[in-house]
Structure formats: C-alpha cells, structure tokens
Motif scaffolding. Sequence first.
Motif, PDB file in Angstrom:
ATOM      1  N   GLY A 117      57.761   1.793   4.339  1.00 37.81           N
ATOM      2  CA  GLY A 117      57.308   3.009   4.975  1.00 37.81           C
ATOM      3  C   GLY A 117      55.906   3.358   4.538  1.00 37.81           C
ATOM      4  O   GLY A 117      55.360   2.757   3.611  1.00 37.81           O
ATOM      5  N   PHE A 118      55.334   4.333   5.216  1.00 40.57           N
ATOM      6  CA  PHE A 118      54.018   4.802   4.808  1.00 40.57           C
ATOM      7  C   PHE A 118      54.034   6.313   4.697  1.00 40.57           C
ATOM      8  O   PHE A 118      54.777   6.999   5.381  1.00 40.57           O
ATOM      9  CB  PHE A 118      52.908   4.329   5.756  1.00 40.57           C
ATOM     10  CG  PHE A 118      52.965   4.934   7.124  1.00 40.57           C
ATOM     11  CD1 PHE A 118      52.327   6.136   7.401  1.00 40.57           C
ATOM     12  CD2 PHE A 118      53.642   4.287   8.144  1.00 40.57           C
ATOM     13  CE1 PHE A 118      52.382   6.689   8.665  1.00 40.57           C
ATOM     14  CE2 PHE A 118      53.699   4.837   9.416  1.00 40.57           C
ATOM     15  CZ  PHE A 118      53.070   6.044   9.676  1.00 40.57           C
ATOM     16  N   LYS A 119      53.205   6.765   3.800  1.00 37.03           N
ATOM     17  CA  LYS A 119      53.020   8.188   3.571  1.00 37.03           C
ATOM     18  C   LYS A 119      51.567   8.500   3.899  1.00 37.03           C
ATOM     19  O   LYS A 119      50.661   8.031   3.216  1.00 37.03           O
ATOM     20  CB  LYS A 119      53.321   8.524   2.111  1.00 37.03           C
ATOM     21  CG  LYS A 119      53.254   9.992   1.774  1.00 37.03           C
ATOM     22  CD  LYS A 119      53.462  10.259   0.306  1.00 37.03           C
ATOM     23  CE  LYS A 119      54.859   9.866  -0.115  1.00 37.03           C
ATOM     24  NZ  LYS A 119      55.240  10.404  -1.430  1.00 37.03           N
ATOM     25  N   ALA A 120      51.343   9.233   4.989  1.00 39.57           N
ATOM     26  CA  ALA A 120      49.985   9.600   5.384  1.00 39.57           C
ATOM     27  C   ALA A 120      49.433  10.622   4.405  1.00 39.57           C
ATOM     28  O   ALA A 120      50.162  11.473   3.902  1.00 39.57           O
ATOM     29  CB  ALA A 120      49.975  10.157   6.794  1.00 39.57           C
ATOM     30  N   GLN A 121      48.138  10.498   4.133  1.00 37.59           N
ATOM     31  CA  GLN A 121      47.474  11.426   3.229  1.00 37.59           C
ATOM     32  C   GLN A 121      46.447  12.222   4.009  1.00 37.59           C
ATOM     33  O   GLN A 121      46.538  12.292   5.224  1.00 37.59           O
ATOM     34  CB  GLN A 121      46.879  10.649   2.058  1.00 37.59           C
ATOM     35  CG  GLN A 121      47.973   9.978   1.239  1.00 37.59           C
ATOM     36  CD  GLN A 121      47.454   8.880   0.335  1.00 37.59           C
ATOM     37  OE1 GLN A 121      46.270   8.612   0.285  1.00 37.59           O
ATOM     38  NE2 GLN A 121      48.363   8.230  -0.355  1.00 37.59           N
ATOM     39  N   ASN A 122      45.474  12.797   3.340  1.00 40.15           N
ATOM     40  CA  ASN A 122      44.551  13.722   3.983  1.00 40.15           C
ATOM     41  C   ASN A 122      43.734  13.146   5.128  1.00 40.15           C
ATOM     42  O   ASN A 122      43.654  13.731   6.180  1.00 40.15           O
ATOM     43  CB  ASN A 122      43.613  14.348   2.954  1.00 40.15           C
ATOM     44  CG  ASN A 122      44.356  15.270   2.017  1.00 40.15           C
ATOM     45  OD1 ASN A 122      45.393  15.810   2.391  1.00 40.15           O
ATOM     46  ND2 ASN A 122      43.855  15.428   0.819  1.00 40.15           N
ATOM     47  N   GLY A 123      43.096  11.999   4.937  1.00 45.06           N
ATOM     48  CA  GLY A 123      42.196  11.462   5.948  1.00 45.06           C
ATOM     49  C   GLY A 123      42.917  10.839   7.122  1.00 45.06           C
ATOM     50  O   GLY A 123      44.104  10.564   7.079  1.00 45.06           O
ATOM     51  N   ARG A 124      42.196  10.607   8.195  1.00 49.28           N
ATOM     52  CA  ARG A 124      42.760  10.014   9.415  1.00 49.28           C
ATOM     53  C   ARG A 124      43.306   8.622   9.140  1.00 49.28           C
ATOM     54  O   ARG A 124      44.226   8.174   9.795  1.00 49.28           O
ATOM     55  CB  ARG A 124      41.674   9.943  10.492  1.00 49.28           C
ATOM     56  CG  ARG A 124      42.114   9.331  11.779  1.00 49.28           C
ATOM     57  CD  ARG A 124      42.726  10.363  12.701  1.00 49.28           C
ATOM     58  NE  ARG A 124      43.123   9.731  13.945  1.00 49.28           N
ATOM     59  CZ  ARG A 124      44.333   9.792  14.429  1.00 49.28           C
ATOM     60  NH1 ARG A 124      45.277  10.437  13.807  1.00 49.28           N
ATOM     61  NH2 ARG A 124      44.627   9.207  15.574  1.00 49.28           N
ATOM     62  N   ASN A 125      42.757   7.954   8.169  1.00 51.15           N
ATOM     63  CA  ASN A 125      43.228   6.598   7.898  1.00 51.15           C
ATOM     64  C   ASN A 125      43.619   6.440   6.429  1.00 51.15           C
ATOM     65  O   ASN A 125      43.565   5.356   5.888  1.00 51.15           O
ATOM     66  CB  ASN A 125      42.167   5.572   8.294  1.00 51.15           C
ATOM     67  CG  ASN A 125      42.805   4.326   8.868  1.00 51.15           C
ATOM     68  OD1 ASN A 125      43.939   4.351   9.315  1.00 51.15           O
ATOM     69  ND2 ASN A 125      42.086   3.231   8.848  1.00 51.15           N
ATOM     70  N   ALA A 126      43.988   7.528   5.791  1.00 53.69           N
ATOM     71  CA  ALA A 126      44.400   7.467   4.388  1.00 53.69           C
ATOM     72  C   ALA A 126      45.921   7.521   4.320  1.00 53.69           C
ATOM     73  O   ALA A 126      46.541   8.464   4.805  1.00 53.69           O
ATOM     74  CB  ALA A 126      43.791   8.617   3.603  1.00 53.69           C
ATOM     75  N   TYR A 127      46.515   6.492   3.749  1.00 54.22           N
ATOM     76  CA  TYR A 127      47.965   6.402   3.654  1.00 54.22           C
ATOM     77  C   TYR A 127      48.312   5.421   2.541  1.00 54.22           C
ATOM     78  O   TYR A 127      47.485   4.636   2.094  1.00 54.22           O
ATOM     79  CB  TYR A 127      48.582   5.934   4.978  1.00 54.22           C
ATOM     80  CG  TYR A 127      47.983   4.642   5.481  1.00 54.22           C
ATOM     81  CD1 TYR A 127      48.509   3.405   5.087  1.00 54.22           C
ATOM     82  CD2 TYR A 127      46.872   4.639   6.307  1.00 54.22           C
ATOM     83  CE1 TYR A 127      47.935   2.215   5.511  1.00 54.22           C
ATOM     84  CE2 TYR A 127      46.303   3.456   6.747  1.00 54.22           C
ATOM     85  CZ  TYR A 127      46.835   2.250   6.345  1.00 54.22           C
ATOM     86  OH  TYR A 127      46.269   1.065   6.763  1.00 54.22           O
ATOM     87  N   THR A 128      49.569   5.468   2.125  1.00 59.21           N
ATOM     88  CA  THR A 128      50.091   4.509   1.162  1.00 59.21           C
ATOM     89  C   THR A 128      51.324   3.878   1.764  1.00 59.21           C
ATOM     90  O   THR A 128      52.207   4.585   2.267  1.00 59.21           O
ATOM     91  CB  THR A 128      50.457   5.200  -0.169  1.00 59.21           C
ATOM     92  OG1 THR A 128      49.284   5.816  -0.699  1.00 59.21           O
ATOM     93  CG2 THR A 128      51.014   4.199  -1.174  1.00 59.21           C
ATOM     94  N   ILE A 129      51.390   2.552   1.734  1.00 55.53           N
ATOM     95  CA  ILE A 129      52.561   1.817   2.201  1.00 55.53           C
ATOM     96  C   ILE A 129      53.381   1.443   0.979  1.00 55.53           C
ATOM     97  O   ILE A 129      52.837   0.979  -0.024  1.00 55.53           O
ATOM     98  CB  ILE A 129      52.149   0.539   2.965  1.00 55.53           C
ATOM     99  CG1 ILE A 129      51.393   0.916   4.241  1.00 55.53           C
ATOM    100  CG2 ILE A 129      53.373  -0.323   3.281  1.00 55.53           C
ATOM    101  CD1 ILE A 129      50.808  -0.263   4.990  1.00 55.53           C
ATOM    102  N   GLY A 130      54.686   1.657   1.079  1.00 54.21           N
ATOM    103  CA  GLY A 130      55.534   1.352  -0.059  1.00 54.21           C
ATOM    104  C   GLY A 130      56.875   0.757   0.335  1.00 54.21           C
ATOM    105  O   GLY A 130      57.282   0.782   1.495  1.00 54.21           O
TER     106      GLY A 130
END
Length: 154
Positions: free
Chosen positions: A109-122
């Motif tokens: 899954g991914f967790k979107a962060q602040n920016g339009r393309n900022a995320y973490t896949i885990g």
Amino acid sequence: MVDNIQVSINRLLENWIKQGFGIFPATIEKIEKTQREKEVFLPEDFVKLYTVVNGMRTHYPDDMDEEGFFFYSVEQLIPCAGELKVPLTTELDDVLIFAEYMHKSWWYGFKAQNGRNAYTIGLILDKDSFKPITDSLSEFIQFYLEDSPRLYPQ
C-alpha cells in the motif's frame, strides 16, 4: 525527456505483455471518478501508471503474475480498513492498498503525504504493520521486476 516513472511503467508493461496479460489503460476521467467516489487521493505517479495499464484482471489467467503478485486496477484500490476488516493502528489509517502477494498473503500500500507526488510505499502483513519499502513507485516497480528481497517479509 522521459522521466523515471515513465521508463519504469514501460518496463512493467513489457513484462506483463511477455506474460500474456491483457493491457487495459484507465482514462483520466475514470481515475478522477474513482478518487471522488472512494474519497482517496492518488499521487501523480499512480495516475501515470493507471493511464498506461489499469492493473491486472481478477480472473484466470490474468489474476496474478508468474511470481504470485496481483496489481489492483484503479477501481479495486481499497483502504487498509476495508481490506483487513478490523480496527487498525493509526499507522495504517491512510494507507491505500494497490497490490497483493499470493492471494492476500500480504499487501502493498501507499500512504500519501503532503506533496502531489509525496508518498511512502510499504509492505502490510497484518493490521499492525506498515514496513516502508520506498518513496518511489518507479523504484517499487524496479524491485518488482527484479524480484527483490525488499518486497518480502524478513
């Protein structure tokens, strides 16, 4: 100039075509409609992926690849709470599942962060775990294509 995500998506597409998968891109309209209906946000990299190849089909022979991975279509994206059907830790509250391994042995899954393309896949093993793998869909695709040990529980 082609960016890294486009190169990675093209390599993924070639891999799936070699395995005989049907390739069905999603329209921007379908992606936007799914985001509205599911009240989710997709980073630009995921939008680019789905406009080229909208995941795998849910029926044989396109229900998983040679290694046991299944990538969801944009319509199949699901929050962790919906997939795991149990109360979650706050770490998983905002995680959206986009792939699984061996018929839901575990998920990605991914967790979107602040920016339009900022995320973490885990890697998600259960309701209490989100093991970060990368902050780049391009790198995740590279790991997938190389069958990297980073994609597996350790």
